[in-house]
Motif scaffolding. Structure first.
Motif, PDB file in Angstrom:
ATOM      1  N   TYR A   1       5.909   2.450   3.807  1.00 11.64           N
ATOM      2  CA  TYR A   1       4.684   2.447   4.607  1.00 11.64           C
ATOM      3  C   TYR A   1       3.959   1.107   4.448  1.00 11.64           C
ATOM      4  O   TYR A   1       3.431   0.542   5.414  1.00 11.64           O
ATOM      5  CB  TYR A   1       3.755   3.581   4.167  1.00 11.64           C
ATOM      6  CG  TYR A   1       4.052   4.912   4.799  1.00 11.64           C
ATOM      7  CD1 TYR A   1       3.329   5.363   5.889  1.00 11.64           C
ATOM      8  CD2 TYR A   1       5.054   5.738   4.298  1.00 11.64           C
ATOM      9  CE1 TYR A   1       3.585   6.589   6.470  1.00 11.64           C
ATOM     10  CE2 TYR A   1       5.327   6.966   4.858  1.00 11.64           C
ATOM     11  CZ  TYR A   1       4.593   7.394   5.948  1.00 11.64           C
ATOM     12  OH  TYR A   1       4.863   8.613   6.518  1.00 11.64           O
ATOM     13  N   ALA A   2       3.906   0.604   3.219  1.00  7.71           N
ATOM     14  CA  ALA A   2       3.201  -0.648   2.962  1.00  7.71           C
ATOM     15  C   ALA A   2       3.862  -1.821   3.681  1.00  7.71           C
ATOM     16  O   ALA A   2       3.169  -2.685   4.249  1.00  7.71           O
ATOM     17  CB  ALA A   2       3.148  -0.911   1.458  1.00  7.71           C
TER      18      ALA A   2
ATOM     19  N   TYR B   1       2.206  -4.312   6.580  1.00  5.57           N
ATOM     20  CA  TYR B   1       2.206  -5.774   6.694  1.00  5.57           C
ATOM     21  C   TYR B   1       2.346  -6.174   8.160  1.00  5.57           C
ATOM     22  O   TYR B   1       1.597  -7.007   8.681  1.00  5.57           O
ATOM     23  CB  TYR B   1       3.388  -6.366   5.926  1.00  5.57           C
ATOM     24  CG  TYR B   1       3.197  -6.620   4.452  1.00  5.57           C
ATOM     25  CD1 TYR B   1       2.429  -5.794   3.651  1.00  5.57           C
ATOM     26  CD2 TYR B   1       3.829  -7.708   3.843  1.00  5.57           C
ATOM     27  CE1 TYR B   1       2.286  -6.031   2.299  1.00  5.57           C
ATOM     28  CE2 TYR B   1       3.693  -7.961   2.490  1.00  5.57           C
ATOM     29  CZ  TYR B   1       2.923  -7.103   1.717  1.00  5.57           C
ATOM     30  OH  TYR B   1       2.789  -7.356   0.381  1.00  5.57           O
ATOM     31  N   ALA B   2       3.351  -5.558   8.813  1.00  8.62           N
ATOM     32  CA  ALA B   2       3.623  -5.907  10.214  1.00  8.62           C
ATOM     33  C   ALA B   2       2.461  -5.499  11.109  1.00  8.62           C
ATOM     34  O   ALA B   2       2.066  -6.242  12.021  1.00  8.62           O
ATOM     35  CB  ALA B   2       4.914  -5.235  10.672  1.00  8.62           C
TER      36      ALA B   2
ATOM     37  N   SER C   1      -0.285  -9.091  -2.774  1.00 13.53           N
ATOM     38  CA  SER C   1      -0.804  -8.430  -1.573  1.00 13.53           C
ATOM     39  C   SER C   1      -2.223  -7.932  -1.733  1.00 13.53           C
ATOM     40  O   SER C   1      -2.809  -7.400  -0.781  1.00 13.53           O
ATOM     41  CB  SER C   1       0.100  -7.242  -1.179  1.00 13.53           C
ATOM     42  OG  SER C   1       0.030  -6.213  -2.162  1.00 13.53           O
ATOM     43  N   THR C   2      -2.805  -8.111  -2.920  1.00 11.04           N
ATOM     44  CA  THR C   2      -4.203  -7.719  -3.141  1.00 11.04           C
ATOM     45  C   THR C   2      -4.992  -8.918  -3.665  1.00 11.04           C
ATOM     46  O   THR C   2      -4.467  -9.731  -4.427  1.00 11.04           O
ATOM     47  CB  THR C   2      -4.307  -6.561  -4.145  1.00 11.04           C
ATOM     48  OG1 THR C   2      -3.587  -6.894  -5.351  1.00 11.04           O
ATOM     49  CG2 THR C   2      -3.725  -5.291  -3.562  1.00 11.04           C
TER      50      THR C   2
ATOM     51  N   ARG D   1      -4.480 -11.340   8.051  1.00 11.26           N
ATOM     52  CA  ARG D   1      -3.632 -11.935   7.016  1.00 11.26           C
ATOM     53  C   ARG D   1      -3.744 -11.109   5.733  1.00 11.26           C
ATOM     54  O   ARG D   1      -4.822 -10.669   5.359  1.00 11.26           O
ATOM     55  CB  ARG D   1      -4.061 -13.376   6.740  1.00 11.26           C
ATOM     56  CG  ARG D   1      -3.875 -14.336   7.925  1.00 11.26           C
ATOM     57  CD  ARG D   1      -4.577 -15.646   7.661  1.00 11.26           C
ATOM     58  NE  ARG D   1      -6.030 -15.437   7.511  1.00 11.26           N
ATOM     59  CZ  ARG D   1      -6.878 -16.379   7.092  1.00 11.26           C
ATOM     60  NH1 ARG D   1      -6.429 -17.575   6.753  1.00 11.26           N
ATOM     61  NH2 ARG D   1      -8.169 -16.103   6.993  1.00 11.26           N
ATOM     62  N   VAL D   2      -2.582 -10.927   5.090  1.00 14.78           N
ATOM     63  CA  VAL D   2      -2.510 -10.212   3.811  1.00 14.78           C
ATOM     64  C   VAL D   2      -2.334 -11.252   2.700  1.00 14.78           C
ATOM     65  O   VAL D   2      -1.401 -12.057   2.762  1.00 14.78           O
ATOM     66  CB  VAL D   2      -1.322  -9.222   3.809  1.00 14.78           C
ATOM     67  CG1 VAL D   2      -1.228  -8.485   2.479  1.00 14.78           C
ATOM     68  CG2 VAL D   2      -1.419  -8.231   4.980  1.00 14.78           C
ATOM     69  N   PRO D   3      -3.223 -11.302   1.705  1.00 13.96           N
ATOM     70  CA  PRO D   3      -4.352 -10.416   1.427  1.00 13.96           C
ATOM     71  C   PRO D   3      -5.705 -11.009   1.847  1.00 13.96           C
ATOM     72  O   PRO D   3      -6.738 -10.437   1.499  1.00 13.96           O
ATOM     73  CB  PRO D   3      -4.288 -10.307  -0.085  1.00 13.96           C
ATOM     74  CG  PRO D   3      -3.905 -11.701  -0.511  1.00 13.96           C
ATOM     75  CD  PRO D   3      -2.945 -12.186   0.547  1.00 13.96           C
TER      76      PRO D   3
END
Length: 349
Positions: A261-262, A266-267, A343-344, A275-277
Motif C-alpha cells: 500500500y505504501a 508513493y505513486a 520517507s518520513t 513530494r515524499v517526504p
C-alpha cells in the motif's frame, strides 16, 4: 474430498486404526474392527493416497500453510522461510493461497486433513475460527501466524506467533507525532482482520495520548473493494492517498496498511505533484525487500519473518508430535521494530 478421518468416523475407530488396515497391518486387530474399516472405505468410495500411506501412528511429515496470497512479497517471504524451517525439521510443506476466503480456507484445510496432514499454519488473521472448528475437533492442529494471542487461546488453536500489532500502530503514530505531524491519515484495505484492527487501534491510542484524533475524513479503507485487497495493495494505496490528499485540509503524513500500500501511495502522491517526504510523509508495515531500495527508502515496521517462521514451525511440529506446550510458550507475541528511513521527515512549517 473424503479422507482418512471420514473413514475413521464412519467406522467408529481412530485414524491410526484405519491407517493400519490400509497399510496391511490389520491382521492383529479384531476381525470385526477390520471389517468395519473395510466397509467404511467401500461405502465412502475412499481411495488411499500416497500421503495416507505414509501415516505412522496417525501422522505424517507434511505440514500445510494457508496464506492470503504469495503475490504479496510479505507472504511470499513467509512461505519461503516456513518451507525452509519445515525442511530443517525433515518435514515437507504444502502451500495454499486462499485470499482470506473462509470457505476456501476450510476446503483447503479439509483436503489437507483428509490427506493425513494434521498440522496447518494459517496466515489470514481471521476474526474467529468458526469455519475451522469442526476440523480442529477432528484432530487438525492450527498454528496461527500474524494473530493476536487472546483470540487463538479461546478457539482451540494449537499455537501462534505474531508481532504485537497494537504496539506497531502506536510506534508509527508516535514517530510521526514526534516529527510534528498532527493531521495523520490512514490508508488500508477493509478492516476485517484482527491484525488490521489492532494496528489501527494502536494508531488511535498514540494519537489520543497526544490529544489528537483520527477523523473519518483521514481514513481510507478500500472504498468498494470486495474481499480484503491483498492482491491489489499497491493500486489501492495509490487510489487511497489520492483521495485523502484531494480533500480539504489534507494529511501531512499517511500510515499505510502494509508496504505494498505504501509503495502505491508513493505513486499516488506523485500523481498529485506531492513530494515524499517534503510534502507528505509515508509509513508502511512489514519491511519487505523493496522497502529499502525504493526512493526514498520506506519507513516501516519490521516483522522478523525468519525468526517467526522458525518459531511457528517448531511449535506446530511439537504439537503434531504430541507434546504439551505451556501457554506462555505456545502463544508468542514478538516485539515490532520501527525502521526509520527517508520517507518520513519533520512537518514543513
Amino acid at each position: 474430498m473424503t479422507g482418512i478421518h471420514d473413514v475413521a468416523k464412519v467406522a467408529g475407530v481412530s485414524a491410526s486404526t484405519v491407517s493400519n488396515v490400509i497399510n496391511g497391518r490389520g491382521n492383529k486387530m479384531r476381525p470385526e474392527t477390520r471389517q468395519r474399516v473395510l466397509d467404511a472405505i467401500e461405502s465412502l468410495k475412499y481411495t488411499p493416497n500416497s500421503a495416507a500411506r505414509q501415516l505412522k501412528s496417525g501422522q505424517n511429515t507434511t505440514l500445510g500453510l494457508i496464506i492470503p496470497s504469495a503475490a504479496n512479497p510479505f507472504w511470499g517471504a513467509v512461505a519461503h522461510h516456513v518451507e525452509r524451517a519445515a525442511r530443517n525439521h525433515r518435514y515437507r510443506l504444502l502451500i495454499c493461497n486462499a485470499e482470506r476466503d473462509r470457505d476456501v480456507e476450510a476446503r483447503y484445510a479439509e483436503t489437507l486433513l483428509g490427506s493425513g496432514v494434521t498440522g496447518v499454519i494459517l496466515g489470514s488473521s481471521p476474526l474467529n475460527f468458526d469455519h475451522l472448528r469442526d476440523l480442529i475437533r477432528r484432530g487438525l492442529k492450527i498454528a496461527a501466524f500474524d494473530q493476536r494471542v487472546a483470540e487463538v487461546e479461546q478457539n482451540g488453536v494449537a499455537c501462534s506467533v505474531s508481532v504485537d500489532q497494537h504496539l506497531s500502530g502506536m510506534l508509527v503514530a508516535q514517530h510521526l507525532i514526534g516529527l510534528g505531524h498532527k493531521r495523520i491519515g490512514v490508508v488500508t484495505g477493509p478492516i476485517k482482520t484482527n491484525s488490521r484492527i489492532d494496528r489501527v487501534s494502536g494508531v488511535r491510542a498514540a494519537l489520543a495520548r497526544a490529544r489528537l484524533e483520527l477523523p473519518e475524513e483521514l481514513r481510507w479503507q478500500g472504498g468498494g473493494v470486495i474481499g480484503f485487497g491483498d492482491m491489489e495493495g499497491s493500486e489501492l494505496g495509490r487510489i487511497g492517498i489520492r483521495e485523502l490528499l484531494s480533500r480539504d485540509n489534507p494529511p501531512t503524513a499517511v500510515i499505510c496498511g502494509n508496504d505494498m500500500y505504501a509503495l502505491g501511495a508513493y505513486a499516488g502522491a506523485r500523481d498529485l505533484g506531492y513530494r515524499v517526504p517534503d510534502d507528505v510523509s509515508i509509513v508502511g508495515f512489514d519491511d519487505i525487500a523493496m522497502a529499502e531500495i525504493v526512493y526514498p527508502p520506506l519507513t516501516t515496521i519490521r516483522q522478523p519473518v525468519l525468526a517467526m517462521a522458525e518459531q511457528i514451525v517448531g511449535l506446530l511440529i511439537r504439537r503434531v508430535e504430541g507434546d504439551e506446550i505451556p501457554v506462555d510458550e505456545a502463544f508468542i507475541n514478538v516485539p515490532p521494530q520501527l525502521i526509520v528511513r527517508g520517507s518520513t521527515a519533520p512537518i514543513r512549517t
